[in-house]
Write a protein that holds these residues in place. Structure first.
Motif, PDB file in Angstrom:
ATOM      1  N   ARG A 586       0.844  -1.210   0.000  1.00 39.18           N
ATOM      2  CA  ARG A 586       0.000   0.000   0.000  1.00 39.18           C
ATOM      3  C   ARG A 586       0.876   1.255   0.000  1.00 39.18           C
ATOM      4  O   ARG A 586       0.798   2.106   0.877  1.00 39.18           O
ATOM      5  N   ILE A 587       1.718   1.353  -1.031  1.00 38.35           N
ATOM      6  CA  ILE A 587       2.723   2.417  -1.098  1.00 38.35           C
ATOM      7  C   ILE A 587       2.237   3.532  -2.027  1.00 38.35           C
ATOM      8  O   ILE A 587       1.821   3.272  -3.166  1.00 38.35           O
ATOM      9  N   ASN A 588       2.293   4.768  -1.542  1.00 36.35           N
ATOM     10  CA  ASN A 588       1.985   5.944  -2.362  1.00 36.35           C
ATOM     11  C   ASN A 588       3.177   6.897  -2.319  1.00 36.35           C
ATOM     12  O   ASN A 588       3.850   7.008  -1.285  1.00 36.35           O
ATOM     13  N   VAL A 589       3.422   7.572  -3.438  1.00 29.94           N
ATOM     14  CA  VAL A 589       4.548   8.503  -3.537  1.00 29.94           C
ATOM     15  C   VAL A 589       4.022   9.909  -3.800  1.00 29.94           C
ATOM     16  O   VAL A 589       3.201  10.121  -4.697  1.00 29.94           O
ATOM     17  N   ALA A 590       4.477  10.865  -2.994  1.00 30.03           N
ATOM     18  CA  ALA A 590       4.170  12.281  -3.212  1.00 30.03           C
ATOM     19  C   ALA A 590       5.493  13.017  -3.400  1.00 30.03           C
ATOM     20  O   ALA A 590       6.420  12.835  -2.615  1.00 30.03           O
ATOM     21  N   SER A 591       5.590  13.828  -4.442  1.00 26.00           N
ATOM     22  CA  SER A 591       6.851  14.495  -4.760  1.00 26.00           C
ATOM     23  C   SER A 591       6.790  15.984  -4.434  1.00 26.00           C
ATOM     24  O   SER A 591       5.768  16.640  -4.637  1.00 26.00           O
ATOM     25  N   LEU A 592       7.911  16.494  -3.927  1.00 30.57           N
ATOM     26  CA  LEU A 592       8.109  17.928  -3.727  1.00 30.57           C
ATOM     27  C   LEU A 592       9.220  18.359  -4.682  1.00 30.57           C
ATOM     28  O   LEU A 592      10.323  17.823  -4.617  1.00 30.57           O
ATOM     29  N   ASN A 593       8.931  19.315  -5.533  1.00 36.30           N
ATOM     30  CA  ASN A 593       9.879  19.654  -6.603  1.00 36.30           C
ATOM     31  C   ASN A 593      10.361  21.100  -6.574  1.00 36.30           C
ATOM     32  O   ASN A 593      11.118  21.510  -7.442  1.00 36.30           O
ATOM     33  N   VAL A 594       9.909  21.870  -5.588  1.00 36.34           N
ATOM     34  CA  VAL A 594      10.299  23.278  -5.501  1.00 36.34           C
ATOM     35  C   VAL A 594      11.275  23.455  -4.344  1.00 36.34           C
ATOM     36  O   VAL A 594      10.984  23.074  -3.209  1.00 36.34           O
ATOM     37  N   ASN A 595      12.426  24.019  -4.635  1.00 34.69           N
ATOM     38  CA  ASN A 595      13.447  24.267  -3.617  1.00 34.69           C
ATOM     39  C   ASN A 595      13.191  25.643  -3.009  1.00 34.69           C
ATOM     40  O   ASN A 595      13.444  26.672  -3.622  1.00 34.69           O
ATOM     41  N   TYR A 596      12.675  25.638  -1.781  1.00 34.79           N
ATOM     42  CA  TYR A 596      12.368  26.890  -1.104  1.00 34.79           C
ATOM     43  C   TYR A 596      13.568  27.454  -0.353  1.00 34.79           C
ATOM     44  O   TYR A 596      13.564  28.613   0.035  1.00 34.79           O
ATOM     45  N   ARG A 597      14.584  26.633  -0.080  1.00 39.18           N
ATOM     46  CA  ARG A 597      15.673  27.031   0.808  1.00 39.18           C
ATOM     47  C   ARG A 597      16.902  27.529   0.060  1.00 39.18           C
ATOM     48  O   ARG A 597      17.470  28.571   0.393  1.00 39.18           O
ATOM     49  N   THR A 598      17.351  26.773  -0.925  1.00 38.15           N
ATOM     50  CA  THR A 598      18.669  27.018  -1.507  1.00 38.15           C
ATOM     51  C   THR A 598      18.577  28.021  -2.657  1.00 38.15           C
ATOM     52  O   THR A 598      17.808  27.838  -3.593  1.00 38.15           O
ATOM     53  N   PRO A 599      19.364  29.103  -2.618  1.00 43.63           N
ATOM     54  CA  PRO A 599      19.324  30.101  -3.693  1.00 43.63           C
ATOM     55  C   PRO A 599      19.761  29.514  -5.040  1.00 43.63           C
ATOM     56  O   PRO A 599      20.502  28.527  -5.104  1.00 43.63           O
ATOM     57  N   GLU A 600      19.310  30.148  -6.100  1.00 41.07           N
ATOM     58  CA  GLU A 600      19.664  29.710  -7.463  1.00 41.07           C
ATOM     59  C   GLU A 600      21.174  29.625  -7.647  1.00 41.07           C
ATOM     60  O   GLU A 600      21.687  28.716  -8.306  1.00 41.07           O
ATOM     61  N   GLU A 601      21.889  30.594  -7.055  1.00 43.38           N
ATOM     62  CA  GLU A 601      23.335  30.649  -7.246  1.00 43.38           C
ATOM     63  C   GLU A 601      24.013  29.383  -6.725  1.00 43.38           C
ATOM     64  O   GLU A 601      24.972  28.883  -7.332  1.00 43.38           O
ATOM     65  N   VAL A 602      23.524  28.869  -5.604  1.00 44.43           N
ATOM     66  CA  VAL A 602      24.110  27.666  -5.023  1.00 44.43           C
ATOM     67  C   VAL A 602      23.695  26.432  -5.811  1.00 44.43           C
ATOM     68  O   VAL A 602      24.519  25.562  -6.120  1.00 44.43           O
ATOM     69  N   MET A 603      22.423  26.338  -6.171  1.00 45.33           N
ATOM     70  CA  MET A 603      21.936  25.160  -6.896  1.00 45.33           C
ATOM     71  C   MET A 603      22.588  25.037  -8.272  1.00 45.33           C
ATOM     72  O   MET A 603      22.783  23.924  -8.773  1.00 45.33           O
ATOM     73  N   LYS A 604      22.957  26.162  -8.859  1.00 49.06           N
ATOM     74  CA  LYS A 604      23.604  26.118 -10.173  1.00 49.06           C
ATOM     75  C   LYS A 604      24.921  25.360 -10.098  1.00 49.06           C
ATOM     76  O   LYS A 604      25.316  24.667 -11.052  1.00 49.06           O
TER      77      LYS A 604
END
Length: 719
Positions: A586-604
């Motif tokens: 009985r497995i369900n998957v929910a995804s979170l795809n928005v990075n609220y914490r890390t600035p664009e400069e770091v993620m790049k």
């Protein structure tokens, strides 16, 4: 400040337009009512708690009910005293012409007339406050969120969802409460984010508890926020998970993480969630070392190795195959091999080994007493006579001995023949690798096997305590009976009438015995079973470690939070494949795809690091920019980087990752990449990240360390 007369708003001069009475007069009136209600509620709860504490403790169910009420009143008082007006998160207004603001709180609150002043954030009625979007306003015309600073509102933000909702009663900003909160300084504790939960996060928080829900998301997507808030929400909303039904267990990756999030659950009005790390589930976990041999760690990580505990115990549960003659004070009685087998079958499947021994002895006594056909003998006297037969007792103890988990598992690692019998799938070389000189030199990899052994064996002291307590009760009963007989001999009374005659009754005599002082073990609050288990950073769990959690949650109700891309030892399967393999359905998957914490400069800069080893990694998209580029420099610049940042920033926290020689200081932590997981800092300084390791493990450590930064990342290298 008198909360009934002073303003709840303390807006800085730059926000003077928001202090317009047409915008805040309604709030001020409502806050005055909340303040008055809080004062009355605290006084009433204090009186009720004092009355409960003064009342007699009672026995049995009465004592349990009293303790539960004391716990409930204490928790409620603590929550009301912890907060004041800042119990209120904000308000929402529906689309009807006569719609009044509905105020959302950390807790529900009613005044003395029954008027609801605050709706608990976990109630269904509060859902639009968190879930409404412009695409789906959920019946709202507007929503207001507050920022509280030292008990007063230092800012607030309005959002409107209909064209006519503004109507002069909303203060619109060019940034929402949520976006503004992302840039705020970090501290040593996780900041309060309840008022800014986003719609995608709230939908997962409020999802049902049946089965296993996987919350999959990359760095900064709010997985930990969801895990903590979901724990509080489920306890409030799902009667199947209440404290009396087992409650909720929250498992974090390490102690720095638990310290970081320690304030969150109490701030959500929930203090009943048990929190721990996997190490905490086993006594030996506090001092267990990391397994130095990767191949040994791999062998112990399998669920099969945990399964070896069952045959290891079964070897100590074999009924004698030969009969014997048992000697009592009245007659000799024949005990056959079939009688032994019948007695050993008395223990039901699932009964811990050490606890089952007492049941089997009881069955042996019953079998022998049925065979005895002499003069009448009381069961207690007959039992004591059997215990004097040394051959019977010795044979029984050898066939079903009391066992310690540490001894059992230690024997697996020091007696090759024993390990081969319990784990026949192991190759000879594997058996050899698993052997060690010190049987109890425990490692983290041993913990799931130790845990399974302890669960299967039970407490070896339980039967001893039971016998001691029974003897103490019997002695006390005899003493009281003697006292009662003496009393009745001196009183002329018809024993068929009156309270004095009732003193001969066994039930009344037993009720006079206080068993509260008898020996007992401290309850293991982490032993379970739990109604629901929440696991953060679950991608790191081995199959063996999963068994520790499955043992504690028979309902298989889990919230599983993690990111495959942050698994230090690789995670090539899908979540569904992994969890089905360890025993979940009985497995369900929910995804979170928005990075609220890390600035664009770091993620790049961070994204290529993980893509190099995991091309399909779930790398989330950042929604904000800090405007501060990633800085590269030499290791020798570490002190100047930190000094410059500290002098320029009077608040916030920094972390040096990768330099074990660096000593933590005020507002500056020093951590390994592994211990930084789940945490966040304004400034992160990586020292020689290329030395973190090779392959997947090294790339994951670098990726995790880089994405701890909420504002600025500095990378220092030796070359």
């Amino acid at each position: 400040m008198d909360p009934l007369t002073a303003s709840a708003f303390d807006l800085p001069d730059r926000l003077s337009s928001k202090a317009d009475p047409t915008l805040i007069a309604g709030d001020e009136k409502h806050f005055a009512a909340i303040a008055e209600c809080l004062e009355q509620s605290i006084a009433e709860l204090s009186e009720r708690l004092d009355a409960q504490l003064r009342a007699p403790g009672g026995k049995g169910r009465d004592a349990m009910d009293r303790d539960a009420e004391v716990y409930r009143l204490t928790a409620r008082l603590r929550a009301l005293r912890r907060f004041g007006l800042d119990l209120c998160l904000g308000h929402m207004v529906g689309t009807g012409d006569d719609a009044e603001p509905v105020y959302i709180g950390r807790l529900g609150l009613k005044d003395s007339s029954g008027r609801r002043l605050l709706i608990d954030w976990r109630s269904p009625a509060a859902e639009p406050f968190f879930g409404a979007t412009h695409g789906n306003p959920m019946g709202l015309a507007s929503r207001r969120r507050y920022r509280w600073t030292r008990g007063r509102i230092s800012d607030y933000w309005d959002e409107v969802f209909t064209a006519d909702a503004f109507a002069g009663h909303a203060a619109l900003d060019d940034q929402s409460a949520f976006i503004a909160s992302l840039g705020s300084n970090r501290s040593t504790r996780m900041r309060d984010v309840l008022g800014t939960i986003q719609a995608d996060q709230d939908a997962i928080i409020r999802a049902g508890s049946r089965g296993a829900l996987i919350v999959d998301g990359g760095p900064g997507t709010g997985k930990t926020v969801v895990a903590l808030h979901r724990s509080a929400y489920l306890l409030y909303s799902d009667p199947r998970l209440g404290h009396r039904r087992g409650g909720v267990l929250f498992v974090g990756p390490h102690q720095p993480y638990l310290g970081y999030v320690a304030d969150v659950l109490p701030s959500l009005g929930e203090e009943g969630v048990q929190t721990c790390t996997l190490r905490d589930l086993v006594t030996e976990g506090a001092t267990a070392a990391v397994e130095t041999d990767p191949e040994v760690a791999r062998l112990k990580a399998s669920a099969d190795m945990v399964g070896a505990v069952e045959p290891a115990v079964k070897m100590y549960e074999e009924a004698p195959t030969k009969g014997m003659t048992v000697t009592t004070a009245w007659a000799d009685i024949r005990l056959s091999a079939d009688d032994w087998a019948e007695a050993f079958a008395a223990a039901e499947t699932g009964t811990p080994h050490n606890e089952a021994r007492e049941l089997i002895w009881d069955e042996l006594v019953a079998i022998l007493m049925d065979k005895y056909d002499g003069e009448d003998v009381s069961p207690e006297l007959f039992r004591r006579s059997l215990q004097q037969d040394r051959e019977l007792v010795t044979t029984f103890y050898r066939a079903w001995p009391l066992l310690e988990a540490a001894d059992l598992v230690g024997d697996l690692w020091t007696v090759p023949a024993y390990l081969r019998m319990c784990a026949p799938w192991l190759a000879p070389d594997d058996v050899k690798k698993l052997q060690r000189t010190d049987p109890q030199a425990w490692t983290v990899s041993d913990l799931p096997i130790l845990d399974a052994a302890r669960q299967r064996l039970g407490d070896p002291e339980a039967s001893r305590r039971k016998r001691r307590n029974e003897a103490a009760v019997a002695a006390e009963r005899a003493r009281r009976a003697e006292s009662i007989d003496s009393l009745l001999q001196n009183v002329e009374i018809d024993e068929s009438e009156g309270a004095m005659g009732m003193l001969h009754g066994r039930d009344l005599q037993d009720s006079l015995i206080d068993e509260s002082g008898l020996a007992g073990a401290e309850p293991d609050l982490l032993a379970g079973p739990f109604a629901h288990v929440v696991i953060d950073e679950a991608q790191e769990l081995t199959d063996a470690e999963w068994q520790m959690l499955l043992l504690r949650c028979p309902s298989r109700s889990f919230t599983i939070v993690g990111d495959r891309a942050q698994a230090r030892h690789g995670f090539t399967e899908s979540w569904e494949e992994r969890l089905e393999r360890v025993g979940l359905d009985r497995i369900n998957v929910a995804s979170l795809n928005v990075n609220y914490r890390t600035p664009e400069e770091v993620m790049k800069e961070a994204e290529p690091v993980i893509r190099a080893v995991l091309p399909d990694a779930n790398v989330p998209s950042s929604i904000r920019s800090s405007g501060i580029p990633v800085v590269h420099g030499a290791v020798g610049e570490l002190e100047s980087v930190l000094d410059g940042w500290l002098s320029a920033h009077g608040e916030g926290t920094a972390c040096v990752i990768g330099d074990p020689s660096f000593e933590a200081a005020s507002r500056v932590r020093s951590l390994t990449p592994e211990l930084s997981k789940g945490l966040e800092f304004d400034l992160v300084v990586l020292v020689d990240p290329e030395t973190f390791g090779e392959g997947i493990e090294g790339a994951v450590d670098r990726y995790v360390a880089m994405t701890r930064a909420t504002r600025q990342l500095v990378v220092l290298t030796s070359s």
